[in-house]
Scaffold this active site. Sequence first.
Site, short mmCIF file in Angstrom:
data_model
loop_
_atom_site.label_atom_id
_atom_site.label_comp_id
_atom_site.label_asym_id
_atom_site.label_seq_id
_atom_site.Cartn_x
_atom_site.Cartn_y
_atom_site.Cartn_z
N GLU A 61 -5.52 -5.11 10.25
CA GLU A 61 -4.66 -4.29 10.61
C GLU A 61 -5.00 -3.67 11.89
O GLU A 61 -5.77 -2.81 11.92
CB GLU A 61 -4.60 -3.12 9.42
CG GLU A 61 -4.30 -3.81 8.25
CD GLU A 61 -3.68 -2.71 7.01
OE1 GLU A 61 -2.40 -2.99 6.77
OE2 GLU A 61 -4.42 -1.75 6.97
N SER A 117 3.21 -2.22 10.30
CA SER A 117 4.68 -2.13 10.49
C SER A 117 5.25 -3.54 10.31
O SER A 117 6.13 -3.91 10.93
CB SER A 117 4.94 -1.87 11.99
OG SER A 117 4.64 -0.44 12.35
N GLY A 133 2.77 -1.19 4.51
CA GLY A 133 2.55 0.28 3.99
C GLY A 133 4.22 0.65 4.00
O GLY A 133 4.84 0.42 2.78
N GLY A 134 4.78 1.46 4.92
CA GLY A 134 5.79 1.99 4.87
C GLY A 134 7.20 0.97 4.11
O GLY A 134 7.84 1.66 3.01
N GLU A 167 -7.00 4.48 7.72
CA GLU A 167 -7.08 5.88 7.37
C GLU A 167 -8.12 6.56 6.78
O GLU A 167 -8.49 7.51 6.94
CB GLU A 167 -5.62 6.36 6.56
CG GLU A 167 -4.38 5.77 7.40
CD GLU A 167 -3.05 5.40 6.64
OE1 GLU A 167 -3.09 5.51 5.27
OE2 GLU A 167 -2.39 5.02 7.52
N GLY A 171 1.95 1.87 10.75
CA GLY A 171 3.13 3.12 11.02
C GLY A 171 3.72 3.62 12.08
O GLY A 171 4.42 4.74 12.05
N HIS A 214 -9.45 1.02 4.62
CA HIS A 214 -8.42 1.27 5.47
C HIS A 214 -8.46 2.07 6.55
O HIS A 214 -9.22 2.88 6.30
CB HIS A 214 -7.25 1.80 4.38
CG HIS A 214 -5.95 2.02 5.03
ND1 HIS A 214 -5.31 2.61 5.98
CD2 HIS A 214 -4.54 1.06 4.84
CE1 HIS A 214 -4.33 2.41 6.34
NE2 HIS A 214 -3.51 1.48 5.69
N ASN A 249 0.71 -1.18 0.06
CA ASN A 249 -0.09 0.11 0.08
C ASN A 249 1.12 1.07 0.12
O ASN A 249 1.49 1.61 1.06
CB ASN A 249 -0.85 -0.03 1.31
CG ASN A 249 -1.71 1.16 1.35
OD1 ASN A 249 -1.82 1.92 0.42
ND2 ASN A 249 -2.28 1.48 2.81
N TRP A 250 1.01 1.91 -1.03
CA TRP A 250 2.00 2.99 -1.47
C TRP A 250 1.46 4.23 -0.46
O TRP A 250 2.11 5.22 -0.53
CB TRP A 250 2.19 3.34 -2.72
CG TRP A 250 3.09 2.45 -3.35
CD1 TRP A 250 3.32 0.95 -2.98
CD2 TRP A 250 3.39 2.28 -4.83
NE1 TRP A 250 4.20 0.26 -3.82
CE2 TRP A 250 4.14 1.14 -5.18
CE3 TRP A 250 3.36 3.39 -5.85
CZ2 TRP A 250 4.92 0.81 -6.37
CZ3 TRP A 250 4.05 2.96 -6.99
CH2 TRP A 250 4.56 1.84 -7.27
N LYS A 251 0.27 4.35 -0.34
CA LYS A 251 -0.53 5.34 0.27
C LYS A 251 -0.14 6.80 -0.57
O LYS A 251 -0.10 6.50 -1.89
CB LYS A 251 0.10 5.73 1.68
CG LYS A 251 -0.22 4.39 2.72
CD LYS A 251 -0.09 4.89 4.08
CE LYS A 251 0.10 3.54 4.93
NZ LYS A 251 -0.11 3.66 6.09
C1 PEP Z 1 -0.92 0.04 5.93
O1 PEP Z 1 -0.78 1.32 5.68
O2 PEP Z 1 -1.71 -0.85 5.66
C2 PEP Z 1 0.23 -0.68 6.68
C3 PEP Z 1 0.05 -1.66 7.09
O3 PEP Z 1 1.01 0.33 7.03
P1 PEP Z 1 2.28 0.13 7.67
O4 PEP Z 1 3.10 -1.00 7.04
O5 PEP Z 1 3.57 1.34 7.25
O6 PEP Z 1 2.42 0.03 9.00
#
Ligand code: PEP
Length: 252
Positions: A169, A215, A236-237, A99, A175, A97, A9-11
């Site tokens: 999640e 994470s 994500g990151g 967010e 994050g 998600h 997930n590049w956000k």
């Molecule tokens: C996400 O945004 O779905 C996610 C899992 O982010 P991160 O891996 O950065 O925690």
Amino acid sequence: MRKKIVAGNWKMNLDLDEGLKLAGAIDKYFAEKPAEKGQVIICTPFIHLAGAAGILKHGKIALGAQNCASEASGAYTGEISPWMIKSTGAQYVIIGHSERRSYYNEDDKILNKKTLLAINTGLKVIFCIGEVLNERESGNHFIVVRRQLEEGLFPLTEEQMDSIVIAYEPVWAIGTGLTASPEQAQEMHKYIRELLKGKYGNECAKKMPILYGGSCKPSNAAEIFSQPDVDGGLIGGAALKKEDFTAIVETL
Ligand code: PEP
């Protein structure tokens, strides 16, 4: 055997040039691999989709968006509908998600509407659920996840559930650098599978991919993904760096 999946997930990161370079690098990496360990998906910002679809030439990487409109077309300024996403060549869309739930007030009802529209358009949906920190600390995490499933997903038919991938999640792990322990992930994934079994029966529960997100990185992915009810991850990151993302896929 359930399908293993790692989805990035590049956000809201990377301009067009940077995004297409990353898509090309990931495509090249997997093109040179003899066998696929699972399905790899990259979920990019909308503006990257059409270009990335042209770049992912080797057929090993699927493409997805991170959100979609709840209406098919019309006077909805700034929105992107599922059929527009599909027309780029993308096959997936992330819905629900945390967010989107927290910053854009998307509730279970609207998420269900988006999910049905996306599925009816022919997209597969990565449907995200998970509790916030105080819900876990007060012991309400199972209740929250159950509600998100019952209201967001369970209006779907068993056949429609074939187009769903669930991503658990825990919001406190997204994050933040905090990760659910493998035991915490397994406990919740098992619970989700039990709820699926209760609603749709054993076959649906057994074949549903349930991803962990929060994470994930190369150093912790193997242990989390080795849990019996964890079928991969939503990343994500760490999805923004080819080396980290591909290393996570390699742990499948
Ligand atoms: C996400 O945004 O779905 C996610 C899992 O982010 P991160 O891996 O950065 O925690």
